[in-house]
Design an enzyme around this catalytic site. Structure first.
Site, PDB file in Angstrom:
ATOM      1  N   SER A  85      -3.337 -11.757  -8.239  1.00  0.00           N
ATOM      2  CA  SER A  85      -2.585 -11.516  -9.476  1.00  0.00           C
ATOM      3  C   SER A  85      -2.091 -12.858 -10.006  1.00  0.00           C
ATOM      4  O   SER A  85      -2.049 -13.837  -9.252  1.00  0.00           O
ATOM      5  CB  SER A  85      -1.371 -10.620  -9.184  1.00  0.00           C
ATOM      6  OG  SER A  85      -0.587 -10.443 -10.358  1.00  0.00           O
ATOM      7  N   TYR A 133       6.093  -8.283  -4.047  1.00  0.00           N
ATOM      8  CA  TYR A 133       4.743  -8.251  -4.625  1.00  0.00           C
ATOM      9  C   TYR A 133       4.211  -9.679  -4.827  1.00  0.00           C
ATOM     10  O   TYR A 133       3.083 -10.001  -4.426  1.00  0.00           O
ATOM     11  CB  TYR A 133       4.795  -7.503  -5.962  1.00  0.00           C
ATOM     12  CG  TYR A 133       3.462  -7.431  -6.676  1.00  0.00           C
ATOM     13  CD1 TYR A 133       2.471  -6.561  -6.232  1.00  0.00           C
ATOM     14  CD2 TYR A 133       3.192  -8.243  -7.784  1.00  0.00           C
ATOM     15  CE1 TYR A 133       1.238  -6.497  -6.880  1.00  0.00           C
ATOM     16  CE2 TYR A 133       1.971  -8.178  -8.435  1.00  0.00           C
ATOM     17  CZ  TYR A 133       1.001  -7.298  -7.986  1.00  0.00           C
ATOM     18  OH  TYR A 133      -0.211  -7.240  -8.625  1.00  0.00           O
TER      19      TYR A 133
HETATM   20  P1  NAP Z   1      -3.371   1.587  -9.404  1.00  0.00           P
HETATM   21  O1  NAP Z   1      -3.821   2.004 -10.745  1.00  0.00           O
HETATM   22  O2  NAP Z   1      -2.045   2.044  -8.894  1.00  0.00           O
HETATM   23  O3  NAP Z   1      -4.503   1.971  -8.327  1.00  0.00           O
HETATM   24  C1  NAP Z   1      -4.308   1.622  -6.979  1.00  0.00           C
HETATM   25  C2  NAP Z   1      -5.509   2.031  -6.146  1.00  0.00           C
HETATM   26  O4  NAP Z   1      -5.309   1.586  -4.808  1.00  0.00           O
HETATM   27  C3  NAP Z   1      -5.705   3.531  -6.087  1.00  0.00           C
HETATM   28  O5  NAP Z   1      -7.091   3.813  -5.965  1.00  0.00           O
HETATM   29  C4  NAP Z   1      -4.968   3.912  -4.782  1.00  0.00           C
HETATM   30  O6  NAP Z   1      -5.491   5.140  -4.286  1.00  0.00           O
HETATM   31  C5  NAP Z   1      -5.332   2.704  -3.925  1.00  0.00           C
HETATM   32  N1  NAP Z   1      -4.400   2.425  -2.827  1.00  0.00           N
HETATM   33  C6  NAP Z   1      -3.063   2.189  -2.901  1.00  0.00           C
HETATM   34  N2  NAP Z   1      -2.568   1.993  -1.664  1.00  0.00           N
HETATM   35  C7  NAP Z   1      -3.615   2.096  -0.801  1.00  0.00           C
HETATM   36  C8  NAP Z   1      -3.739   2.018   0.613  1.00  0.00           C
HETATM   37  N3  NAP Z   1      -2.675   1.790   1.406  1.00  0.00           N
HETATM   38  N4  NAP Z   1      -4.967   2.189   1.163  1.00  0.00           N
HETATM   39  C9  NAP Z   1      -6.048   2.435   0.390  1.00  0.00           C
HETATM   40  N5  NAP Z   1      -5.992   2.523  -0.947  1.00  0.00           N
HETATM   41  C10 NAP Z   1      -4.784   2.368  -1.533  1.00  0.00           C
HETATM   42  O7  NAP Z   1      -3.297  -0.024  -9.291  1.00  0.00           O
HETATM   43  P2  NAP Z   1      -4.008  -1.144 -10.186  1.00  0.00           P
HETATM   44  O8  NAP Z   1      -3.113  -1.468 -11.291  1.00  0.00           O
HETATM   45  O9  NAP Z   1      -5.415  -0.783 -10.461  1.00  0.00           O
HETATM   46  O10 NAP Z   1      -3.966  -2.371  -9.156  1.00  0.00           O
HETATM   47  C11 NAP Z   1      -5.062  -2.624  -8.289  1.00  0.00           C
HETATM   48  C12 NAP Z   1      -4.956  -4.031  -7.757  1.00  0.00           C
HETATM   49  O11 NAP Z   1      -4.889  -4.962  -8.833  1.00  0.00           O
HETATM   50  C13 NAP Z   1      -3.721  -4.293  -6.891  1.00  0.00           C
HETATM   51  O12 NAP Z   1      -4.051  -5.155  -5.833  1.00  0.00           O
HETATM   52  C14 NAP Z   1      -2.764  -4.992  -7.847  1.00  0.00           C
HETATM   53  O13 NAP Z   1      -1.876  -5.839  -7.184  1.00  0.00           O
HETATM   54  C15 NAP Z   1      -3.763  -5.795  -8.675  1.00  0.00           C
HETATM   55  N6  NAP Z   1      -3.248  -6.198  -9.984  1.00  0.00           N
HETATM   56  C16 NAP Z   1      -2.990  -5.268 -10.964  1.00  0.00           C
HETATM   57  C17 NAP Z   1      -2.552  -5.679 -12.207  1.00  0.00           C
HETATM   58  C18 NAP Z   1      -2.321  -4.729 -13.351  1.00  0.00           C
HETATM   59  O14 NAP Z   1      -1.886  -5.178 -14.420  1.00  0.00           O
HETATM   60  N7  NAP Z   1      -2.618  -3.444 -13.225  1.00  0.00           N
HETATM   61  C19 NAP Z   1      -2.333  -7.047 -12.440  1.00  0.00           C
HETATM   62  C20 NAP Z   1      -2.576  -7.965 -11.430  1.00  0.00           C
HETATM   63  C21 NAP Z   1      -3.051  -7.523 -10.205  1.00  0.00           C
HETATM   64  P3  NAP Z   1      -4.667   6.054  -3.212  1.00  0.00           P
HETATM   65  O15 NAP Z   1      -3.263   6.153  -3.725  1.00  0.00           O
HETATM   66  O16 NAP Z   1      -5.420   7.334  -3.165  1.00  0.00           O
HETATM   67  O17 NAP Z   1      -4.759   5.314  -1.928  1.00  0.00           O
END
Ligand code: NAP
Length: 255
Positions: free
Chosen positions: A140, A154
């Site tokens: 991130s 985070y």
């Molecule tokens: P999201 O929409 O909340 O989706 C999270 C995904 O991870 C879901 O498929 C969830 O499925 C899975 N997950 C969560 N905890 C888990 C665990 N313990 N084991 C296995 N699977 C798990 O999140 P997102 O926004 O797409 O973020 C995904 C990644 O991108 C993260 O690493 C986040 O830090 C990074 N990121 C996001 C943003 C943003 O703006 N959205 C920005 C920078 C970085 P289940 O709940 O079924 O496990």
């Protein structure tokens, strides 16, 4: 034109929704055999069905090595090995230092940082056998470059991933495995939706390209890092944020 990723076996953790699903969709569209990993089976299966083709679902919690090893074994058996791991699963609950319990801190570090290590550990035995093993970590901008109130745990986890990747890249180079990271800015996902429309509006205003990112924006960067052409890039990061980290002040964003 990049060499085709068609037919390669790609594991994406946290791919039932959000960025992981976007990454999986980009790889699937390009003919890869994608394994969608998440804790909730029904959502993972629905995502695999939506992607179609050779996509399949696997249930594993990234904080649990035994579950990840089982997942990796079955993905390798089903798809003839593992060529690419996208270690993407993560969570970002907000809590200030004053309100955060030690347990909340541990939970975020366990998923985002230890979960990255465990996913890599479970997949390395198969990536070693690939002609061009690739690991792409979703870090991130928050932590390594920027800060935001409520995300000390985070930010620490996302910075920690980059420390991990630099040594992992050296350790795994002897197997021809590259280890790189994408550093997303603010990307529209189910997880980010929960932060509310005011958050979206303020964020969009602070981004030179004046929009939040799409999950595909991250998917294309991951696809490049997983390509054969990126084979001499390792231990590196790509910021994908619409220029969000660039302005020195609000003045810099005035037309
Ligand atoms: P999201 O929409 O909340 O989706 C999270 C995904 O991870 C879901 O498929 C969830 O499925 C899975 N997950 C969560 N905890 C888990 C665990 N313990 N084991 C296995 N699977 C798990 O999140 P997102 O926004 O797409 O973020 C995904 C990644 O991108 C993260 O690493 C986040 O830090 C990074 N990121 C996001 C943003 C943003 O703006 N959205 C920005 C920078 C970085 P289940 O709940 O079924 O496990």
């Amino acid at each position: 034109m990049l060499t085709s990723i068609a037919g390669e076996s790609v594991v994406v953790t946290g791919a039932s929704k959000g960025i992981g699903k976007g990454i999986a969709r980009v790889f699937a569209r390009n003919g890869a055999k994608v394994t969608i990993v998440a804790r909730h089976g029904a959502e993972a299966k629905a995502a695999a069905k939506e992607l179609g083709g050779d996509a399949s679902a696997a249930i594993a919690d990234v904080t649990n090595l035994a579950e990840l090893e089982k997942m990796a074994k079955s993905a390798a058996r089903r798809n003839g090995g593992i060529d690419v791991l996208c270690a993407n699963a993560g969570s970002f609950p907000q809590a200030t230092i004053e309100d955060m319990s030690p347990e909340q801190w541990d939970e975020v570090l366990a998923t985002n940082l230890k979960g990255t290590f465990l996913a890599v550990k479970a997949c390395v035995p198969y990536l070693k056998k690939s002609a061009a093993g690739r690991i792409v970590i979703t870090s991130s901008i928050t932590g390594p470059i920027t800060g935001f109130p409520g995300w000390t745990h985070y930010g620490a986890s996302k910075s920690g991933q980059l420390g991990f990747l630099r040594t992992a890249a050296i350790e795994l180079a002897k197997y021809g495995i590259t280890v790189n990271a994408v550093m997303p800015g603010n990307i529209i996902t189910e997880g980010l939706e929960s932060l509310g429309s005011e958050y979206h509006k303020t964020m969009a205003a602070s981004i030179p390209l004046k929009r939040l990112g799409t999950v595909e924006d991250i998917g294309y960067a991951a696809l490049f890092l997983a390509s054969k052409e990126a084979g001499y890039i390792t231990g590196q990061t790509i910021v994908v944020d619409g220029g969000q980290i660039l302005p020195e002040s609000l003045e810099a964003l005035k037309d």
